[in-house]
Design an enzyme around this catalytic site. Structure first.
Site, PDB file in Angstrom:
ATOM      1  N   GLU A  51     -18.659  26.281  40.930  1.00  0.00           N
ATOM      2  CA  GLU A  51     -17.660  26.827  39.978  1.00  0.00           C
ATOM      3  C   GLU A  51     -18.018  27.772  39.314  1.00  0.00           C
ATOM      4  O   GLU A  51     -19.179  27.723  38.724  1.00  0.00           O
ATOM      5  CB  GLU A  51     -17.324  25.473  39.270  1.00  0.00           C
ATOM      6  CG  GLU A  51     -15.972  25.519  38.437  1.00  0.00           C
ATOM      7  CD  GLU A  51     -15.670  24.158  37.602  1.00  0.00           C
ATOM      8  OE1 GLU A  51     -16.253  23.070  37.684  1.00  0.00           O
ATOM      9  OE2 GLU A  51     -14.951  24.552  36.526  1.00  0.00           O
ATOM     10  N   ARG A 276     -28.649  14.272  43.664  1.00  0.00           N
ATOM     11  CA  ARG A 276     -28.868  15.450  42.668  1.00  0.00           C
ATOM     12  C   ARG A 276     -30.192  15.787  42.682  1.00  0.00           C
ATOM     13  O   ARG A 276     -30.932  14.637  42.453  1.00  0.00           O
ATOM     14  CB  ARG A 276     -27.755  15.745  41.501  1.00  0.00           C
ATOM     15  CG  ARG A 276     -27.924  14.737  40.587  1.00  0.00           C
ATOM     16  CD  ARG A 276     -27.104  15.362  39.418  1.00  0.00           C
ATOM     17  NE  ARG A 276     -25.773  15.560  39.612  1.00  0.00           N
ATOM     18  CZ  ARG A 276     -25.134  16.961  39.440  1.00  0.00           C
ATOM     19  NH1 ARG A 276     -25.873  17.920  38.726  1.00  0.00           N
ATOM     20  NH2 ARG A 276     -23.967  17.180  39.700  1.00  0.00           N
ATOM     21  N   LYS A 286     -24.772  23.102  33.320  1.00  0.00           N
ATOM     22  CA  LYS A 286     -24.344  24.405  33.097  1.00  0.00           C
ATOM     23  C   LYS A 286     -23.774  24.316  31.536  1.00  0.00           C
ATOM     24  O   LYS A 286     -23.959  25.470  31.037  1.00  0.00           O
ATOM     25  CB  LYS A 286     -23.403  24.970  34.248  1.00  0.00           C
ATOM     26  CG  LYS A 286     -23.697  25.552  35.287  1.00  0.00           C
ATOM     27  CD  LYS A 286     -22.774  26.003  36.243  1.00  0.00           C
ATOM     28  CE  LYS A 286     -22.082  24.874  36.954  1.00  0.00           C
ATOM     29  NZ  LYS A 286     -21.087  25.397  37.912  1.00  0.00           N
TER      30      LYS A 286
END
Ligand code: ATP
Ligand code: MG
Length: 562
Positions: A51, A276, A286
């Site tokens: 994104e 992850r 982020k």
């Protein structure tokens, strides 16, 4: 679910044991099976779908290496797809930085795509669901929807709008698209099962109203697809075969499959989840990293302390080191936290062989060689490293030098082989030097060492008279370059309660004396400062007057191979 995780494949540790282990992981096993069964006609097509709402971090590097690496391994393809279905302010700065980071890591995408280019198809898919009686427009508010959804223990309650007719739904959805309703007034929901044990299947929202301008489609749309609806369609449009994502989407997989089945794609992609990456002493969200940037807590997204790829690049990390790290941590189904020491180990390993060495004194102590001629200067030929292919350089040697303050001890502890009164050491690439006398100021602080040299012991000559136990680095005072060194610590640390906080001591600045050749280092050139660590010029901080060098990593390894 815990059971399912424990059964899966190899652990990160297993995969760090030797390069051989790298050739396999549970994702490869799935692909091998698909190929054997000819599930996708021999195709392997992956994608990396960030994104564009921030810079990429080392966790994304894991996903990049996995997606692009898998495609490379199987002779397949991998797309770079910007997952921009959120009409939040996504910045072209982020798009550009992501492209740069992927390329810098050494990968090339097949196609560069934007999910927002598929909004028309997604809309058509939604209409198709409505016509099949598989989706409906719901007027419940967000809070009501939450209350109706039920819990893990209790089934949900059906929305009073669930049984609207197809015609009414088609009409309302079109009017949603045409902007007749306010944000939050209505949503389009899938009609699945309000009593499903999987809460994601309890009539999830597919489309919501948001009157905001999108960076790509501007004001064309005021309804936007939800991730769980959009992502499978994006994958299907691109002909992705293996849609690799992180573990938190595992519970969403039934919905991923439902969307593809009900919107009727032939040979649909499959979602595969992996754990992850988490790293000690840093944070990889982020949103959090953006807050640090926005609040000025760091110098920017590429601050060398940041776990971003841009930060690691500016810090002096190499793409090779990061790819090696991603190989070593491997791909597993169970979440774990990787020690930052392993990342440092990887860059050390990469720089070890290929970095020339230079002499830099961080905390200078003056040395005068009593028996060395006053005006003499010898340019010593000093090897750049053990590997002869690294070559050599000329380093000036005169009567006045600097050594590292910690390389002298007035009263040496046991096993100390560096300078102390009466002791002799080798000055790297020069002579044997004996400490004869110690000069102090009125406070008793040592300000200078008076030494002698033995001309017979010049480096490169075959002197065999006697041996010394220590070799130390030095810099000639007359030619020394004054440089500034930024030595970084970890971004985060734990407070006394074990909670992560921003490390207040994450930067130490030194004013160091360097051999003159250091000033000739080019941007992106890395070298070892002998006995200290690996360093690179920081082009952002350096000026004509002041050269600033970044410590990439020190020499000691806190990470031990178990
Ligand atoms: P963040 O929470 O940091 O914003 P994200 O998952 O929202 O991360 P995306 O831009 O959506 O960020 O991620 C792009 C791809 O990178 C996704 O496939 C995601 O699963 C993967 N990814 C993100 N963070 C990690 C991580 N820490 N380890 C491995 N893969 C990751
Ligand atoms: Mg995300």
């Amino acid at each position: 679910m815990a059971e399912k995780h424990s059964k899966t494949q190899e652990t990160a540790e297993e995969r760090t044991q030797g390069q051989e282990a790298v050739s396999s992981n549970f994702i490869y096993n799935i692909i091998d099976k698909d190929l054997a069964q000819d599930r996708y006609g021999g195709r392997v097509y992956t994608r990396f779908p960030p994104e564009p709402n921030g810079y990429l971090h080392i966790g994304h590097a894991k996903s990049i290496c996995l997606n692009f690496g898998t495609a490379l391994k199987y002779g397949g393809k991998c797309n770079l797809r910007f997952d921009d279905t959120n009409p939040v302010k996504e910045d072209t700065e982020y798009v550009e930085s992501i492209k740069e980071d992927v390329r810098w890591l050494g990968f090339q995408w097949d196609k560069l795509l934007f999910a927002s280019d598929y909004f028309d198809t997604m809309y058509e898919c939604a209409v198709k669901l409505i016509k099949k009686g598989k989706a409906y427009v719901c007027d419940l508010s967000a809070e009501e929807m939450k209350a109706y959804r039920g819990t893990l223990k209790e089934p949900g309650v059906e929305s009073p709008y669930r049984n609207r007719s197809v015609e009414e739904n088609l009409d309302l959805f079109e009017r949603m698209k045409n902007g007749e309703f306010q944000d939050g007034e209505k949503v389009l929901r899938a009609k699945i099962d309000m009593s499903s044990p999987n809460i994601n299947m309890r009539d999830p929202a597919l489309y919501r109203i948001s009157h905001s301008t999108h960076h790509n489609t501007a004001d064309k749309w005021c309804i936007y697809p939800m991730y769980d609806f959009a992502h499978p369609i994006e994958d299907a449009i691109e002909g992705i075969t293996h849609s690799i994502c992180t573990l938190e989407f595992e519970d969403h997989r039934p919905l991923y499959d439902w969307v593809l089945k009900e919107t009727e794609w032939e040979n649909p992609p499959q979602q595969i989840e992996f754990a992850r990456l988490n790293l000690t002493d840093t944070l990889m969200s982020k949103r959090y990293l953006k807050a640090l940037v926005d609040e000025g807590k760091v110098m920017g997204w590429d601050d060398p302390r940041m776990p971003t790829i841009a930060g690691l690049r500016r810090r002096g990390y190499t793409p090779e080191a990061i790819r090696d790290f991603c190989e070593r941590i491997g791909v597993a189904k169970a979440n774990s936290v990787v020690d930052m020491g392993l990342l440092e180990h990887c860059v050390r390993e990469d720089l070890k062989e290929k970095s020339p060495s230079k002499m830099v004194v961080m905390d200078p102590l003056k040395v005068t060689i009593r028996n060395y001629p006053q005006d003499q200067c010898e340019w010593m030929e000093v090897e750049n490293g053990k590997d002869p292919s690294l070559g050599s350089r000329q380093v000036p040697f005169t009567k006045h030098l600097y050594v590292e303050r910690e390389d002298f001890m007035e009263e040496p502890v046991k096993g100390y082989f560096r300078l102390f009164p009466g002791n002799e050491v080798r000055f790297k690439g020069a002579y044997f030097i004996r400490c004869e006398e110690v000069i102090k100021d009125e406070k008793g602080q040592v300000t200078e060492l008076v030494c002698t040299y033995d001309p017979q012991t010049k480096s490169g000559t075959s002197f065999t008279g006697r041996k010394v136990k220590g070799t130390i680095h030095w810099v000639d005072a007359e030619h020394a370059a004054d440089i500034t060194i930024y030595a970084y610590g970890t971004l985060m640390k734990n407070d006394e309660n074990g909670n992560p906080i921003l490390n207040p001591d994450s930067l130490q600045i030194y004013h160091a004396k360097a051999e003159p050749s250091v000033l000739e280092m080019k941007p992106q050139e890395r070298c070892q400062f002998f006995r200290q660590g690996y360093y690179m010029l920081d082009e952002v901080l350096s000026t004509q007057e002041e050269k600033v060098f970044t410590r990439i990593v020190d020499l000691k390894s806190s990470w031990k191979k178990s």
